[in-house]
Write an enzyme that holds these catalytic residues in place. Structure first.
Site, PDB file in Angstrom:
ATOM      1  N   THR A 414       0.834  -1.214   0.000  1.00  0.00           N
ATOM      2  CA  THR A 414       0.000   0.000   0.000  1.00  0.00           C
ATOM      3  C   THR A 414       0.866   1.259   0.000  1.00  0.00           C
ATOM      4  OG1 THR A 414      -1.750  -1.249   1.091  1.00  0.00           O
ATOM      5  CG2 THR A 414      -2.018   1.102   1.112  1.00  0.00           C
ATOM      6  N   ASP A 454     -10.061  -8.680   1.868  1.00  0.00           N
ATOM      7  CA  ASP A 454     -10.497  -7.758   2.924  1.00  0.00           C
ATOM      8  C   ASP A 454     -11.961  -7.998   3.293  1.00  0.00           C
ATOM      9  OD1 ASP A 454      -8.096  -6.528   3.338  1.00  0.00           O
ATOM     10  OD2 ASP A 454      -8.604  -4.632   2.369  1.00  0.00           O
ATOM     11  N   GLY A 505      -2.191  -1.714   6.404  1.00  0.00           N
ATOM     12  CA  GLY A 505      -3.251  -2.688   6.654  1.00  0.00           C
ATOM     13  C   GLY A 505      -4.150  -2.227   7.780  1.00  0.00           C
TER      14      GLY A 505
END
Ligand code: GLU
Length: 599
Positions: A414, A454, A505
């Site tokens: 990310t 997710d 996360g």
């Protein structure tokens, strides 16, 4: 309450301690670095040497991204009079190339935008969606949730990529420079090559799961099976072609035709095939949503609404903490860790239970932020005793079940970028392909996400109640990404104060809340706030960043009933603050490779 050597009045002392702390942190991280570079999903601390960074100062504009080449791409756009959204597009195109482990065309993004002319903040949602063929039992095997790693490395984890549509929508609303010009730097770099960074090389080294995917193996590894090394020049002509098509024909060139077919084929050809279809890609739509804005002290803090849980969790934590004496304690005191972790427990408990895609589930956002509700929750925080595991609150009767993922470590993937342009417009954007290298399916020069992990892997909880965040066709999986923009409320009208966000996360809300608090309430400059050793709780143990002075707080915290865990915290925070004299100050996280640059 335990007196801590760091609990006398905080800010200046903490600033003075900064370099010393940075040194301690660097030493600790270096000690860990030998440990295990092989298992990227379990040993993220091995990936980047801790590099102390100086804040960048500027008068007119500022860009902070996860990679110097992306920062430079944004800087050039800003320097020729480009808008913050133009610059974000140029930076993100470059990140797709140079930081492929973290984000890219094959993933999603949340973009928060502050418009200086109107003083308003809006939110663009480019979150991936589940294919139309996806059902609630997607990640079940013989009725039980499959192994998480197995779900990740699979065609089933691939959601419909949304980032490009979100960028296109934001550009259509506010962009100024022609779309086709914004990809030039990334296309040239993809053609001519870029040096593999230390972090990318470390994540590649020994990464058997990535090497198991033939297309990814051909790009990221040599013919003899060894990984690309730091400093090696890597060319990506396939990405250059994909980007050139997108530059010329817009996002349609990605969502239709040959690129779309190639993505569908790659997902279906995986040994564990997925069900992404041409219709899913053609039908993807980014959404513009009202930003989630709440007053906090003299400020308005704006974040991403659901389907991300990030904005809500940050808002709840700030509100809860305002009801405690936290501000009186030093940022690295046992008391600060205690209060911050307790607020995290309460916020993460609510997040787990309530947050999912608002198009499918009624998320009681306002009820969860009602002052009376927050006060009831804050009353659960005791000054001298940890609460253990928090239960979700009941702001309304009859809410859905909690969802049950989430004991995963903070992730090394990310990316977050923060940009302020010369007119004072700002972008905070967090983009992701989820795990490092996403699903590892490589097509068209980019990696496809594994964002669908997710979702709750199991559609029901232990008592058989449906999970709010279960898989449903067309649904967006819950996120924790928390791009944040803070406005001042003290002047004649709203004025920009802070632009920030982080990867990491499930830990993202903690990283962002701690940094916002450190900057606004403890008065640390943005670089010092980003440097601060990370702590907090995701409603499990009280987490303390490995290799930092926080480790010494364990006896005091344990005496208060905290179960402590020493963890790596690859936070990757990037922020810009507007100082009271109108100067911009940019800060980049020493734990990753980012850079702030302004003019
Ligand atoms: N997939 C995560 C989310 O949406 C982000 C992963 C990361 O930050 O590394 O919350």
């Amino acid at each position: 309450m335990h007196a801590s050597p760091l609990s006398s009045f905080p800010a200046r002392r903490a600033i003075r301690a900064r370099l010393r702390l940075a040194g301690l942190l660097a030493a600790g991280l270096a000690a860990c670095a030998g440990a295990a570079a092989q298992a990227p999903d379990t040993a993220p601390e091995a990936q980047t040497a801790y590099t102390p960074k100086q804040a960048a100062m500027a008068r007119r504009f500022m860009a902070v991204t996860a990679h110097p080449l992306a920062t430079d791409a944004a800087w050039r756009v800003l320097d020729r009079g480009g808008h913050a959204i133009d610059a974000a597009i140029a930076a993100q195109a470059m990140l797709s190339l140079v930081e492929p482990q973290s984000s890219g065309l094959g993933g999603g993004a949340f973009l928060l935008y502050y418009d200086a002319a109107t003083g308003t903040v809006s939110a663009f949602d480019g979150r991936e969606t589940a294919p139309a063929a996806a059902g609630a039992d997607r990640f079940l095997e013989d009725g039980r949730p499959m192994e998480f790693a197995q779900a990740v490395d699979s065609g089933k984890s691939v959601g419909v990529p949304g980032m490009l549509r979100a960028l296109e929508l934001a550009h259509a609303r506010h962009g100024r420079q022609p779309w086709r010009t914004l990809f030039d730097d990334a296309i040239a770099r993809a053609r001519h090559g870029f040096p593999v960074s230390q972090r990318l090389a470390a994540l590649l080294d020994g990464n058997a799961r990535l090497a198991a995917q033939p297309a990814a193996r051909a790009y990221f590894f040599h013919a003899d099976g060894t990984a690309r090394r730091q400093g090696e020049i890597l060319r990506n002509p396939a990405l250059a072609r994909t980007l050139a098509d997108i530059a010329r024909h817009g996002a349609d060139a990605f969502y239709h035709g040959a690129p779309a077919q190639a993505m569908v084929d790659a997902v279906r050809a995986h040994p564990q095939p997925g069900d992404l279809s041409l219709a899913d890609l053609a039908g993807y739509a980014a959404r513009e949503r009202p930003a989630l804005c709440r007053p906090y002290r003299a400020y308005t803090v704006c974040g991403m609404p659901p389907p991300s849980s990030g904005g809500l969790a940050v808002a709840q934590m700030l509100a809860l903490l305002d009801a405690t004496p936290l501000a009186r304690y030093a940022p690295l005191s046992a008391e600060a860790v205690h209060y911050f972790s307790e607020a995290g427990r309460l916020a993460y408990a609510d997040r787990d239970r309530y947050v999912a895609d608002p198009d499918f589930v009624d998320v009681p956002v306002q009820a969860l932020l009602e002052p009376a509700y927050v006060a009831r929750r804050a009353a659960l925080i005791r000054p001298d005793r940890a609460m253990g595991r928090a239960h979700p609150g009941e702001p309304l009767p009859g809410a859905l079940s909690r969802h049950g993922e989430d004991d995963t470590p903070a992730l090394p993937s990310t990316t977050h970028l923060s940009i302020v342009d010369a007119e004072g417009n700002a972008v905070a954007m967090t983009a992701s392909i989820e795990q490092a290298f996403g699903s590892k399916i490589f097509v068209g020069g980019f990696l496809l996400n594994n964002e669908l992990t997710d979702f709750a892997l199991s559609p029901r909880d232990a008592r058989g109640r449906p999970a709010a965040n279960r898989v449903e066709p067309g649904k967006r999986p819950r996120s924790t990404m928390a791009p944040t923009i803070v406005l001042r409320r003290d002047g004649a009208g709203p004025a920009l104060r802070l632009v920030v966000g982080a990867p990491g996360g499930v830990a993202i809300a903690n990283y962002v809340a701690q940094t916002v608090l450190a900057n606004l309430t403890w008065g640390l400059d943005i670089q010092s706030a980003i440097d601060l050793p990370r702590y907090g709780s995701r409603n499990g143990p009280t987490e303390l960043e490995r290799g930092t002075v926080l480790e010494s707080l364990q006896p005091a915290l344990r005496a208060m009933g905290h179960a402590t865990a020493v963890v790596s915290s690859p936070s990757g925070l990037h922020g810009v603050e507007m100082m009271s004299n109108g100067m911009l100050r940019g800060g980049a996280d020493p734990r990753r490779e980012g850079m702030a640059r302004g003019r």
